[in-house]
Design an enzyme around this catalytic site. Structure first.
Site, mmCIF file in Angstrom:
data_model
loop_
_atom_site.group_PDB
_atom_site.id
_atom_site.type_symbol
_atom_site.label_atom_id
_atom_site.label_comp_id
_atom_site.label_asym_id
_atom_site.label_seq_id
_atom_site.Cartn_x
_atom_site.Cartn_y
_atom_site.Cartn_z
ATOM 1 C CD GLU A 105 -3.471 -1.019 2.743
ATOM 2 O OE1 GLU A 105 -2.952 0.344 3.559
ATOM 3 O OE2 GLU A 105 -3.851 -1.335 1.895
ATOM 4 C CD GLU A 138 -4.290 -5.005 2.656
ATOM 5 O OE1 GLU A 138 -4.856 -4.571 2.891
ATOM 6 O OE2 GLU A 138 -2.713 -5.326 2.854
#
Ligand code: GAL
Length: 688
Positions: free
Chosen positions: A162, A319
């Site tokens: 991320e 995710e």
């Protein structure tokens, strides 16, 4: 040289030629003793897990000191995973620098807008522009590529994690130097910068590059173009980090695809993923559903846009959560059925891997109350049973769907990253505008009508669609304005909204009446904006209410039809929404206020009809279910997701249900509340 297409998707180590859905999670074995690893492998097999992401936050374990390495534990678990038929998406582990590095080199730590150092103690405390950080991160990437590049379990590389989640903006001196270099690349001369930033305003003229700074804390509104360029630069700086790691990985393993997990609709909205999508071999995304009744629509919007970024190719949901997260004020668990629905909605929009954060719920640490595939309660739990059932559905019921592609819709919703940045700054006519919210509202209107729509970035080929909705397209460079003109002249139907087409790429207003380059296309002109205070409403002559915004519109073309007018307030009698039908069959519609949901749907119903874009669903299913289509060579698959809390009877729909529907005798299949079903249908039934 490797064919780039060979890197399009996971290199499955076991049975490489068979398409299948990836199913798994972030796996953090370093948090657990060896005896738990064996149970992990046993439960992964039971749950149908076939891929895990390893090593995301392992830097301090893998490299305990500047010259010491410890790969033993990773060697062991990589081998054990392979022996158990599980592939690895291996992280480069550079997301969170270890204490020895930040102690020796505090100059890698980010600095906030107000000049505070972001200290270690959490994660992602690094500046993308630090040459020192870059050197260490690339050394680790190289060490991993050398050691595991040939490992049989390796399916993909996962750069960092991320990128920008906690370090999107850094205002340090490294950042200042890199910002200047970036600006020189963009403007070449200091005069070019002075022009773009309009520095004659407030005596901001620069005479030397060294005077230029990031938009640090200042006395009042910081130069808007400086802010916009800093947003662009910050996204590019993190993208450069992605590129730097990727190049090392490609050099060592030209056949292994490289990805990084995006946060397309996450709380951090700083990375221009429309641009980043071109940098990865396949797109990955993380998404956490909102625990409210509109959560599934927002999830669908995010998944749809991720599919748009992937441009029809398979993508990876890196995710999501099995149940509760730990980072909202209150974190409720998912209701029965939501685990499967949330995953399958991503699959409906083209995901070929659905994975969770994380495999086993941590016993300690900041995320110990975040759900996982194996919860604190262990495998004898509702969550694990649901996890294992979804693994079965993906591997068995939906096996034939893997490898098929999302079928294009006939309508597109354009999502513009730079407008999103430009509209949320200070010193605007209103601070209440939000590109994400406006786009999501239009998306929900499409869902309510049961009309399929593809959410796409501005640089996608939206000219191929019959209808294009481009809400709050505020920042409009000349080239995009010309694309819109050509699209409508060629027969396309465009819908745009308030505060669109106002500034160019330098954030300079298009002069001569708003919305500058769209005036002729829309056949109207606006002299003055009339934003509405929070909570204020205007009424339109069809009974609609408008909030947030209104415009004093002058219609300038005989081809422009006024669809609705303001019925009260200072603009009473003036046009509120319009549609110009152009010779050649195209049209351009304008909506000058934020409509209430019911009337947005009503207006869109009219505009879709006029564009000849219909729902493909039987009348009674429209709005109650969301439909998407994936198609392969031999069959197509209609994904239907129940948007209600009631069972929905699938009358009038032919097709073979593969999963998620209850079938009794000759009765029509019934879609469970919050459920998703998949019907196999002939390709000809859904061909565009
Ligand atoms: C993501 C992150 C994961 C984990 C997860 C929790 O932002 O990549 O490491 O923190 O959130 O929801």
């Amino acid at each position: 040289m490797t064919d780039p297409a060979a890197r399009d998707w996971l290199r499955w180590p076991h049975e490489p030629d068979r398409a299948r859905f990836g199913y798994g999670a972030d796996y953090n074995p370093e948090q657990w003793p060896r005896e738990v690893w064996e149970e992990d492998l046993r439960l992964m097999r039971r749950a149908g897990v076939n891929i895990v992401t390893l090593g995301v936050f392992s830097w301090s374990r893998l490299q305990p000191g500047p010259d010491t390495w410890d790969f033993g534990w990773l060697d062991e678990i990589m081998d054990r995973l392979h022996e158990n038929g599980i592939a690895v998406d291996l992280a480069t582990a550079t997301a969170s620098p270890p204490a020895w590095l930040t102690t020796a080199h505090p100059e890698v730590l980010p600095v906030t807008r107000t000049g505070e150092t972001v200290w270690p103690g959490a994660r992602q405390h690094w500046r993308p522009t630090s040459p020192v950080f870059r050197r260490y991160a690339l050394a680790l990437t190289t060490a991993l590529a050398e050691r595991y590049g040939g490992h049989p379990s390796l399916a993909a590389w996962h750069v960092s994690n991320e990128l920008g989640c906690h370090n999107a903006h850094d205002y340090s001196d490294d950042a200042a130097a890199a910002f200047r270099a970036w600006l020189r690349g963009r403007y070449a001369t200091i005069d070019g910068l002075n022009h773009a930033w309009a520095t004659d305003f407030w005596s901001q003229r620069y005479t030397d590059w060294d005077q230029v700074l990031p938009p640090r804390l200042a006395a009042s509104h910081v130069n808007p173009t400086q802010q916009l360029d800093f947003a662009r630069f910050s996204s590019d700086a993190l993208r450069d980090h992605l590129r730097a790691e990727r190049e090392i990985l490609r050099r060592h393993t030209p056949d292994i695809p490289v990805t990084t997990n995006f946060m397309v609709m996450g709380h951090v909205q700083e990375m221009n993923y429309a641009d980043w999508a071109h940098e990865v071999d396949f797109v990955s995304n993380d998404h956490y559903v909102r625990p409210d009744p509109t959560g599934a629509d927002e999830l669908s919007f995010s998944a749809n846009l991720t599919g748009g970024l992937a441009r029809g190719r398979p993508w990876y949901l890196m995710e999501h959560s099995t149940s509760a997260v730990n980072w909202r004020a209150v974190n409720p668990p998912k209701a029965p059925g939501e685990l499967a629905r949330d995953s399958l909605l991503h699959v409906a929009h083209g995901a070929d891997a659905v994975c969770y954060f994380q495999w086993r719920q941590s016993a300690a640490g900041a995320e110990k109350y975040h759900s996982a595939m194996v919860p604190h309660a262990g495998s004898d739990s509702r969550v694990f049973r649901d996890v294992a059932e979804l693994g079965r559905v993906l591997a068995e019921d939906l096996a034939e769907v893997a490898g098929t592609r999302r079928s294009p819709a006939r309508a597109a919703l354009v999502f513009d990253w730079e407008s999103r940045w430009a509209v949320r700054r200070d010193s605007l006519p209103s601070s209440l505008l939000n590109v994400h919210t406006e786009a999501l509202d239009w998306y929900t209107a499409f869902l309510d009508l049961g009309v399929r729509v593809d959410v796409v970035p501005t640089d996608a080929d939206w000219e191929e669609y019959d209808l294009v909705v481009a809400p709050l397209l505020h920042l409009l460079p000349g080239a995009t304005a010309r694309r819109l003109d050509d699209y409508v002249a060629g027969g396309g139907h465009l819908v745009t909204t308030y505060f669109s087409g106002i500034v160019d790429e330098n954030d300079h207003v298009h002069l001569g009446g708003y919305p500058g380059p769209l005036r002729d296309l829309l056949g109207l002109s606006i002299e003055e904006f009339a934003p509405l205070p929070e909570g204020a409403r205007v009424t339109l002559d069809d009974g609609a209410t408008g909030t947030l915004w209104s415009d004093r519109i002058t219609v300038t073309s005989p081809e422009t039809e006024v669809l609705t007018r303001y019925a009260d307030g200072p603009l009473a009698g003036g046009a509120a929404s319009t549609r110009r039908a152009v010779p050649g069959g195209g049209s351009a519609a304008y909506v000058s206020t934020r409509l209430d949901d019911e009337h947005r749907v009503a207006l869109l119903r009219r505009l879709t009809r006029e564009a000849g874009v219909d729902s493909e669903l039987p009348e009674d299913l429209r709005g109650r279910v969301e439909a998407t289509v994936r198609a392969g060579e031999d069959a197509a698959y209609l994904f239907l997701t129940n948007r209600t809390d009631e069972p929905v009877k699938l009358d009038e729909l032919s097709g073979t249900p593969l999963t998620g529907a209850d079938v009794t005798g000759e009765e029509a299949p019934v879609l469970r509340p919050r459920g998703t079903t998949v019907l196999r249908v002939p390709v000809a039934d859904v061909a565009r």
